[in-house]
Structures are given as C-alpha cells and as structure tokens.
Design an enzyme around this catalytic site. Sequence first.
Site, PDB file in Angstrom:
ATOM      1  N   SER A 149     -10.987  -5.414 -15.786  1.00  0.00           N
ATOM      2  CA  SER A 149     -12.228  -6.476 -13.955  1.00  0.00           C
ATOM      3  C   SER A 149     -11.505  -5.653 -12.470  1.00  0.00           C
ATOM      4  CB  SER A 149     -12.714  -7.427 -14.183  1.00  0.00           C
ATOM      5  OG  SER A 149     -11.650  -8.320 -13.687  1.00  0.00           O
ATOM      6  N   ASP A 163      -6.809  -3.461 -13.920  1.00  0.00           N
ATOM      7  CA  ASP A 163      -6.805  -4.378 -14.561  1.00  0.00           C
ATOM      8  C   ASP A 163      -8.265  -3.605 -15.164  1.00  0.00           C
ATOM      9  OD1 ASP A 163      -8.172  -6.294 -15.481  1.00  0.00           O
ATOM     10  OD2 ASP A 163      -7.431  -7.729 -14.301  1.00  0.00           O
ATOM     11  N   HIS A 190      -2.166  -7.874  -9.263  1.00  0.00           N
ATOM     12  CA  HIS A 190      -2.614  -6.547 -10.188  1.00  0.00           C
ATOM     13  C   HIS A 190      -3.815  -7.129 -10.469  1.00  0.00           C
ATOM     14  CE1 HIS A 190       1.404  -4.885 -10.217  1.00  0.00           C
ATOM     15  NE2 HIS A 190       1.338  -5.035  -8.472  1.00  0.00           N
ATOM     16  N   THR A 191      -4.753  -7.926 -10.681  1.00  0.00           N
ATOM     17  CA  THR A 191      -5.718  -8.129 -11.344  1.00  0.00           C
ATOM     18  C   THR A 191      -6.413  -7.165 -10.347  1.00  0.00           C
ATOM     19  OG1 THR A 191      -7.379  -9.607 -11.834  1.00  0.00           O
ATOM     20  CG2 THR A 191      -6.467 -10.461  -9.766  1.00  0.00           C
ATOM     21  N   GLU A 211       9.268   2.066   8.433  1.00  0.00           N
ATOM     22  CA  GLU A 211       9.564   1.477   7.062  1.00  0.00           C
ATOM     23  C   GLU A 211       8.030   1.910   6.841  1.00  0.00           C
ATOM     24  OE1 GLU A 211       8.236  -2.532   7.227  1.00  0.00           O
ATOM     25  OE2 GLU A 211       9.996  -2.645   8.527  1.00  0.00           O
ATOM     26  N   VAL A 220       9.904  -7.169   3.752  1.00  0.00           N
ATOM     27  CA  VAL A 220      10.813  -5.850   4.548  1.00  0.00           C
ATOM     28  C   VAL A 220      11.219  -6.467   5.930  1.00  0.00           C
ATOM     29  CG1 VAL A 220      11.625  -3.906   5.018  1.00  0.00           C
ATOM     30  CG2 VAL A 220      10.167  -3.555   2.911  1.00  0.00           C
ATOM     31  N   HIS A 228       4.308  -5.327   1.493  1.00  0.00           N
ATOM     32  CA  HIS A 228       5.250  -4.136   1.791  1.00  0.00           C
ATOM     33  C   HIS A 228       5.518  -4.990   3.149  1.00  0.00           C
ATOM     34  CE1 HIS A 228       5.090  -0.582  -0.450  1.00  0.00           C
ATOM     35  NE2 HIS A 228       4.559  -1.535  -0.565  1.00  0.00           N
ATOM     36  N   ASP A 229       5.071  -6.023   3.842  1.00  0.00           N
ATOM     37  CA  ASP A 229       5.430  -5.924   5.148  1.00  0.00           C
ATOM     38  C   ASP A 229       6.435  -7.161   5.338  1.00  0.00           C
ATOM     39  OD1 ASP A 229       5.735  -6.649   8.725  1.00  0.00           O
ATOM     40  OD2 ASP A 229       4.391  -8.489   7.888  1.00  0.00           O
TER      41      ASP A 229
END
Length: 335
Positions: free
Chosen positions: A255, A252, A198-199, A94, A77, A73-74
Amino acid sequence: MALLGVVVRALIVAAAAAVASGSGLPVPGYDGLAVGFYRKTCPQAEELVLAEMREIVAEDRTLGPALLRFMLHDCFVRGCDASIMLISRNQTGERDAVPSYSLRGYEQIERIKSRLEEACPMTVSCADIIVMAARDAVYLSKGPRYPVETGRRDGKVSCDMDANNDLPPPGSNIVDLKIYFSVKNLGWKDLVVLSGSHTIGRAQCGSFAGDRLYNYSGQGKQDPSLNATYAPELRKACVAGDPKDETFVEMDPGSPYTFDLSYYREVYSNKGLFVSDQALLADKWTRDYVARMASAYSTDEYFRDYAEAMTNMGRLEVLTGDNGEIRKVCSAYVD
C-alpha cells in the site's frame, strides 16, 4: 553541531482540545511555538496549505511522500528552519549535499509560499510551511491530521557539510541510528515511529541495492537477513547495484500511498527496503514496537504516537521571536 536542550513535550491531545475549545488564543507550545500561532495574523494559513497540498498530490501522488521526507531533511540539519530551501551563495548549501540529491519538493514549497504571500504577506515562515505540508501529506495519504505547532522563523545559514554529517544514512545500523537521534534529543520511540513514514513513497535503487542486494558489509553478497522471496523481486528492478541507479522502488509495496501499518508488517517479515529498516529488529525496544504494530488491528495507537513524534521533530533547534527571518521567497537570502 548545535545540541538541542531538554525538550518539554506538550501533550498533543490536550493541545487539540484547547484549540477546539474556541478560546481563539494560540495554545502555548515549546520554545516560542504554539498551536494556532497564526490565528490572528493569518487565520486561513493552515487551510490554504491543505488546499494547495490537495492540488499538488492530485497532480502527482508521489509528491506527498516526498514532502514528508522534506521535513526530515530540513529539521535534522540546523533544526526546522527552512535552510534546506536556500540556494547556494557564498558556500555550498544543504540542497547541494549528497543526501539531498534525490530530494523533491522545492518547487511545491515555493508554490505554497506564494499562495500564502497573496493572503498574508511576509507573515508565514517557510519553516512552518514545510512542517504543515508534511502533516498534510500524511493526512492526504489517509493518516492523521494532528495539530501542528507553528511560529518558527527561517534560518540564514545553509551548509552542505551539515547535511552530510547530520542525516542518518539509509545503511545505518541500530547503534548509529540511536546516536543520530539522541544527538537531536530524540529517543528510540521517535526513531521507530518516524521510521514508519516509509509506509508511503518510493526509493531509488541506488540508495539501498548495494547494501541489501549486492555488497552487504562490503562482502560482495546479499544481506542474509533480507527475506528470501522478496530479494529476487528487488533484483529485477535494481539489476546492477549501481549507487547512481535512479530506478524507483516502492518502499511499502502492499500500500505505497496509504499511511497504515503495513510498513511494520513488512519489516517484521524481513522485507524492509533499507538496512536502517531492518535495523529496527536488532534492538529489544524497537523490535517490540515493530511487532506490536505489525499485529495491531487498529491504527489508533500508531497515529497518536506519530503525531507526538512529528511534534518532537518539529521542535528541533527552532528559531522563534527575534531570531531568524521571514522570507518572501524561500530559496532566496534576505540581504
């Protein structure tokens, strides 16, 4: 929106070897960044960040993945400049933008900053702390602890519209995702590798249930690509498809707090939580990478690729030298 110029990509392995060589000098990086930038001015900086991160994750393991997301996110942007930290003053910042509503980690970055201020006052930027904390969040989840380039300075501008426009929504298709990344001069490989973040971690039902479970493409039905056995499990958790539903689901489930390859196995089986996860199967290059990681016996290749992709993201529109500032408190403008 400022565009990043041509990226001169340093080799992570070479940088690591140079640091290990004992030369005592920073290893040149990109546009004023360097591995070991604080070697003379705050030699304990990285170990202090790791020590604080150990305590943070021990107190709440969900904060590791949250701080990894914080870097995305940092950096996406206005570049990696800690502008996400600034509390709104004359305009909405932000942190008040729609994509930031569920963002966590502000207090933890301030906590790490306070520790570093005690050791090395007004030396280590908030921007560098965010990057180091993200790396250590990965490491503490059994992922790689790769060399990070430091030397960033903190930005002085924070605007909610930048965040609303620059961050790829979780409902993005593959064409949109590649555009969002290419604008930042990041390629398809950076996209598919960084998606592997996203794991670890959780997502709120409101960020995916509408698109995946209840109103696919505005048609009032379930996404037909979603795994038929996985969908009922998600429906039990996300019962209404309400965009304000704050119920958490593990991204996920096999795990959720181990940095491994199971994310790619889930995506390859059509069990990706977001439309943007599923989208990786809609492009030859990203699909081939997903398939290779899904069948890999070792994390070695992925860990190398991840270190490089995170380095690439960490170079986005950086402020160095006389640009920007060093803030004592990450959320407060320096007048």
